[in-house]
Design a protein around this motif. Structure first.
Motif, PDB file in Angstrom:
ATOM      1  N   THR A  29       0.827  -1.204   0.000  1.00  9.39           N
ATOM      2  CA  THR A  29       0.000   0.000   0.000  1.00  9.39           C
ATOM      3  C   THR A  29       0.862   1.255   0.000  1.00  9.39           C
ATOM      4  N   ALA A  30       1.987   1.225   0.706  1.00  9.48           N
ATOM      5  CA  ALA A  30       2.908   2.370   0.699  1.00  9.48           C
ATOM      6  C   ALA A  30       3.466   2.586  -0.704  1.00  9.48           C
ATOM      7  N   ASP A  31       3.819   1.499  -1.366  1.00 14.31           N
ATOM      8  CA  ASP A  31       4.349   1.632  -2.722  1.00 14.31           C
ATOM      9  C   ASP A  31       3.266   2.098  -3.685  1.00 14.31           C
ATOM     10  N   ALA A  32       2.038   1.602  -3.508  1.00 15.55           N
ATOM     11  CA  ALA A  32       0.938   2.048  -4.358  1.00 15.55           C
ATOM     12  C   ALA A  32       0.681   3.538  -4.178  1.00 15.55           C
ATOM     13  N   GLN A  33       0.809   4.023  -2.950  1.00 17.02           N
ATOM     14  CA  GLN A  33       0.651   5.461  -2.716  1.00 17.02           C
ATOM     15  C   GLN A  33       1.739   6.251  -3.433  1.00 17.02           C
ATOM     16  N   ARG A  34       2.968   5.710  -3.426  1.00 18.16           N
ATOM     17  CA  ARG A  34       4.066   6.370  -4.141  1.00 18.16           C
ATOM     18  C   ARG A  34       3.774   6.433  -5.630  1.00 18.16           C
ATOM     19  N   VAL A  35       3.271   5.320  -6.191  1.00 19.56           N
ATOM     20  CA  VAL A  35       2.952   5.292  -7.616  1.00 19.56           C
ATOM     21  C   VAL A  35       1.849   6.294  -7.932  1.00 19.56           C
ATOM     22  N   GLU A 120     -16.091  18.558  -8.483  1.00 18.33           N
ATOM     23  CA  GLU A 120     -15.392  17.576  -9.310  1.00 18.33           C
ATOM     24  C   GLU A 120     -15.193  16.301  -8.500  1.00 18.33           C
ATOM     25  N   ARG A 121     -15.010  15.215  -9.203  1.00 17.68           N
ATOM     26  CA  ARG A 121     -14.785  13.935  -8.547  1.00 17.68           C
ATOM     27  C   ARG A 121     -13.322  13.571  -8.713  1.00 17.68           C
ATOM     28  N   GLU A 122     -12.670  13.251  -7.596  1.00 16.86           N
ATOM     29  CA  GLU A 122     -11.255  12.933  -7.586  1.00 16.86           C
ATOM     30  C   GLU A 122     -11.033  11.493  -7.142  1.00 16.86           C
ATOM     31  N   PRO A 123     -10.003  10.844  -7.659  1.00 18.34           N
ATOM     32  CA  PRO A 123      -9.689   9.491  -7.179  1.00 18.34           C
ATOM     33  C   PRO A 123      -9.226   9.521  -5.734  1.00 18.34           C
ATOM     34  N   PHE A 124      -9.437   8.414  -5.028  1.00 19.59           N
ATOM     35  CA  PHE A 124      -8.969   8.322  -3.643  1.00 19.59           C
ATOM     36  C   PHE A 124      -7.447   8.217  -3.568  1.00 19.59           C
ATOM     37  N   GLY A 125      -6.859   7.535  -4.519  1.00 19.21           N
ATOM     38  CA  GLY A 125      -5.422   7.261  -4.468  1.00 19.21           C
ATOM     39  C   GLY A 125      -5.201   5.769  -4.508  1.00 19.21           C
ATOM     40  N   VAL A 126      -5.114   5.156  -3.343  1.00 19.00           N
ATOM     41  CA  VAL A 126      -4.969   3.697  -3.241  1.00 19.00           C
ATOM     42  C   VAL A 126      -6.308   3.107  -2.814  1.00 19.00           C
ATOM     43  N   VAL A 127      -6.791   2.154  -3.590  1.00 15.16           N
ATOM     44  CA  VAL A 127      -8.050   1.494  -3.285  1.00 15.16           C
ATOM     45  C   VAL A 127      -7.843  -0.018  -3.387  1.00 15.16           C
ATOM     46  N   ALA A 128      -8.789  -0.779  -2.872  1.00 17.05           N
ATOM     47  CA  ALA A 128      -8.632  -2.233  -2.850  1.00 17.05           C
ATOM     48  C   ALA A 128      -9.962  -2.916  -3.111  1.00 17.05           C
ATOM     49  N   ALA A 196      -5.968  -7.324   6.725  1.00 13.61           N
ATOM     50  CA  ALA A 196      -4.944  -6.277   6.687  1.00 13.61           C
ATOM     51  C   ALA A 196      -5.335  -5.164   5.727  1.00 13.61           C
ATOM     52  N   LEU A 197      -5.930  -5.520   4.592  1.00 19.59           N
ATOM     53  CA  LEU A 197      -6.394  -4.496   3.658  1.00 19.59           C
ATOM     54  C   LEU A 197      -7.506  -3.649   4.280  1.00 19.59           C
ATOM     55  N   ALA A 198      -8.433  -4.299   4.982  1.00 26.40           N
ATOM     56  CA  ALA A 198      -9.530  -3.561   5.611  1.00 26.40           C
ATOM     57  C   ALA A 198      -9.022  -2.579   6.653  1.00 26.40           C
ATOM     58  N   ALA A 199      -7.910  -2.920   7.311  1.00 31.94           N
ATOM     59  CA  ALA A 199      -7.386  -2.086   8.403  1.00 31.94           C
ATOM     60  C   ALA A 199      -6.389  -1.034   7.937  1.00 31.94           C
ATOM     61  N   ASP A 200      -5.854  -1.153   6.728  1.00 35.16           N
ATOM     62  CA  ASP A 200      -4.771  -0.250   6.319  1.00 35.16           C
ATOM     63  C   ASP A 200      -5.286   1.176   6.130  1.00 35.16           C
ATOM     64  N   PRO A 201      -4.670   2.163   6.802  1.00 33.46           N
ATOM     65  CA  PRO A 201      -5.171   3.539   6.732  1.00 33.46           C
ATOM     66  C   PRO A 201      -4.881   4.247   5.410  1.00 33.46           C
ATOM     67  N   ARG A 202      -3.989   3.686   4.586  1.00 39.07           N
ATOM     68  CA  ARG A 202      -3.681   4.333   3.306  1.00 39.07           C
ATOM     69  C   ARG A 202      -4.724   4.020   2.240  1.00 39.07           C
ATOM     70  N   ILE A 203      -5.535   2.990   2.446  1.00 38.21           N
ATOM     71  CA  ILE A 203      -6.543   2.597   1.469  1.00 38.21           C
ATOM     72  C   ILE A 203      -7.791   3.451   1.681  1.00 38.21           C
TER      73      ILE A 203
END
Length: 466
Positions: A29-35, A120-128, A196-203
């Motif tokens: 998730t950290a790497d996905a945020q970087r991307v 406007e509608r913006e993407p969240f960033g990292v989603v799952a 872990a995905l449900a709990a990750d704060p970056r998602i």
């Protein structure tokens, strides 16, 4: 840790994949945020994202036979079903959302002369997205299409039993020119990887398709952590309501009832597992339905003639058979099926089962069996049919069979469900929303332009003019 992928057809070991734990999820998730922050995908013009998604759809079409075979092996689905429904549906989904990429628009509301405001509608960033095992590729495509079209980076967690078509899709995304890290697949199980995905704060947003109990746990985790947006598509106990003129549909009626009840061996959230039929035509419907069910070909999933393959595993088979046996013990009659069929050693194959004279208090009328089992109940009035249809905690789908426009509208409005089809068993195509009510989840979160609301958030800009 690793997971063995086992064929439902015969118990063969198909593959072994890793179980991604909490540390792996955090790293990805950290790497996905970087991307995402780099703008290599989110910073593209919508038409550039659309072009890449269209290339992905072309590659899915090129590899259609491989993808059909992977889902057939992993899920035990008949190969004919994978070829005709699942893979074409996945391709359609990616193409539809690719073409919708530049249709995502905001609004300019009317304001005072010295104000300019717009949304406007913006993407969240990292989603799952946490996927089910019954439609592995098709459900992956439902998530990939809108999530990527909106500019997000998406983490897919396939079901532990059926990961291989999602892994293949991720490889095709790279081949299509979608930057590395925009789509990634994390294999594993629910309690480890999914939690872990449900709990990750970056998602920022998470979509789940599966059981009601797991969906509730995901929602609770999201509430305790970062309040990520959660979309839930869960169980169902869908009624098929046959009014007195339903036989006017001819063979299409029985064909529709059979498809609704037994597609994917009944392992389908929208399965029409409860047939509610007007008492004046009940005997004829039962007779024709039982004959059609007995005529279905139960066989090995790699045989193109097979219509009903194995259920997903031994635990599912035991649960389905216990539900049938319990209903029969309480007075029900199996006019078709009722037990197992010997096909291949190591697989569990259950005959398409039609139950009549079911005790009105029997749990099988209200509990999702998730197998090739349908019950038949008679009613006398339209209001009674609606009451029977609503006598469950679910609200995903329903079908109404009548030629009367008045009756169709009254019943469709009266049934508590997110999708109601008339004169057919249908979930609609990509142009209409999909989702359930009550214990089936949150309505309208999948398909159509409405799907973008799951994967984007709205921003208002308020400008004071000089």
């Amino acid at each position: 840790m690793s997971l063995d992928i086992v064929s439902p057809a015969d118990g063969r070991l198909l593959a072994t994949v890793p179980v991604h734990g909490a540390e792996d999820v955090a790293r990805h998730t950290a790497d996905a945020q970087r991307v995402f922050d780099s703008g290599v995908w989110s910073g593209l013009a919508p038409r550039e994202r659309a072009a890449a998604l269209l290339r992905l759809a072309d590659l899915l079409e090129r590899d259609a036979e491989t993808l059909a075979w992977l889902d057939m092996e992993d899920a035990g689905k008949p190969i004919a079903e994978c070829r005709a429904n699942d893979v074409p549906g996945a391709i359609e989904s990616i193409r539809w959302f690719a073409e919708a990429t530049d249709k995502l628009a905001g609004a300019v509301p009317a304001t005072a002369p010295d104000i300019l405001a717009f949304t406007e509608r913006e993407p969240f960033g990292v989603v799952a997205a946490i996927l089910p095992w019954n439609y592995p590729l098709a459900m992956a495509a439902w998530k990939v299409g809108p999530a990527l079209a909106a500019g997000n980076c998406l983490i897919l967690k396939p079901a532990d039993a059926t990961p291989r078509s999602a892994l293949h899709l991720a490889g095709l995304a790279l081949e299509a020119g979608i930057p590395e890290g925009v789509v990634r697949v994390l294999t594993g199980d629910g309690p480890t990887t999914g939690a872990a995905l449900a709990a990750d704060p970056r998602i920022g947003a998470l979509s789940f398709t599966g059981s009601t109990a797991t969906g509730r746990a995901i929602l609770e985790t999201a509430a305790r952590t970062n309040l990520k947006r959660v979309s839930l598509e869960m169980g169902g106990k869908s009624p098929q309501i046959l009014l007195a003129d339903a036989l006017d549909f001819g063979d299409a009626l029985i064909d529709g009832l059979i498809e609704a009840a037994f597609l994917t061996a009944g392992q389908n959230c929208t399965a029409g597992s409860r047939i509610l039929v007007h008492e004046s035509i009940a005997a004829e419907v039962v007779g024709r339905l039982a004959g059609a069910a007995r005529a279905l070909v139960v066989g090995r999933p790699d045989d193109p003639a097979t219509q009903i393959g194995p259920v997903i595993n031994a635990a599912a088979a035991d649960r389905i058979l216990a539900a049938i046996d319990g209903a029969v013990a309480r007075g029900a009659t199996a006019v078709a099926g009722g037990g197992e069929v010997e096909v291949l050693a190591g697989g569990r194959y259950i005959a398409p089962t039609v139950l009549v004279d079911v005790d009105p208090a029997d749990p099988i009328l209200r509990t999702e069996v998730f197998g090739p089992v349908v019950t038949v109940q008679a009613f006398a009035t339209r209001d009674e049919a609606i009451a029977l249809a609503n006598d469950v905690e679910y609200g995903l789908a329903a079908s109404v069979w009548t030629k009367s426009l008045d009756d169709a509208i009254v019943v469709a409005r009266g049934v508590r469900a997110g999708i109601v089809s008339v004169g057919a068993y249908s979930e609609g195509d990509m142009t209409v929303p999909f989702g359930g009510w009550q214990q089936s989840g949150f309505g309208g979160a999948e398909k159509s332009l409405a799907a973008f609301h799951q994967w984007t958030r709205e921003k208002t800009v308020w400008i004071q003019l000089g």
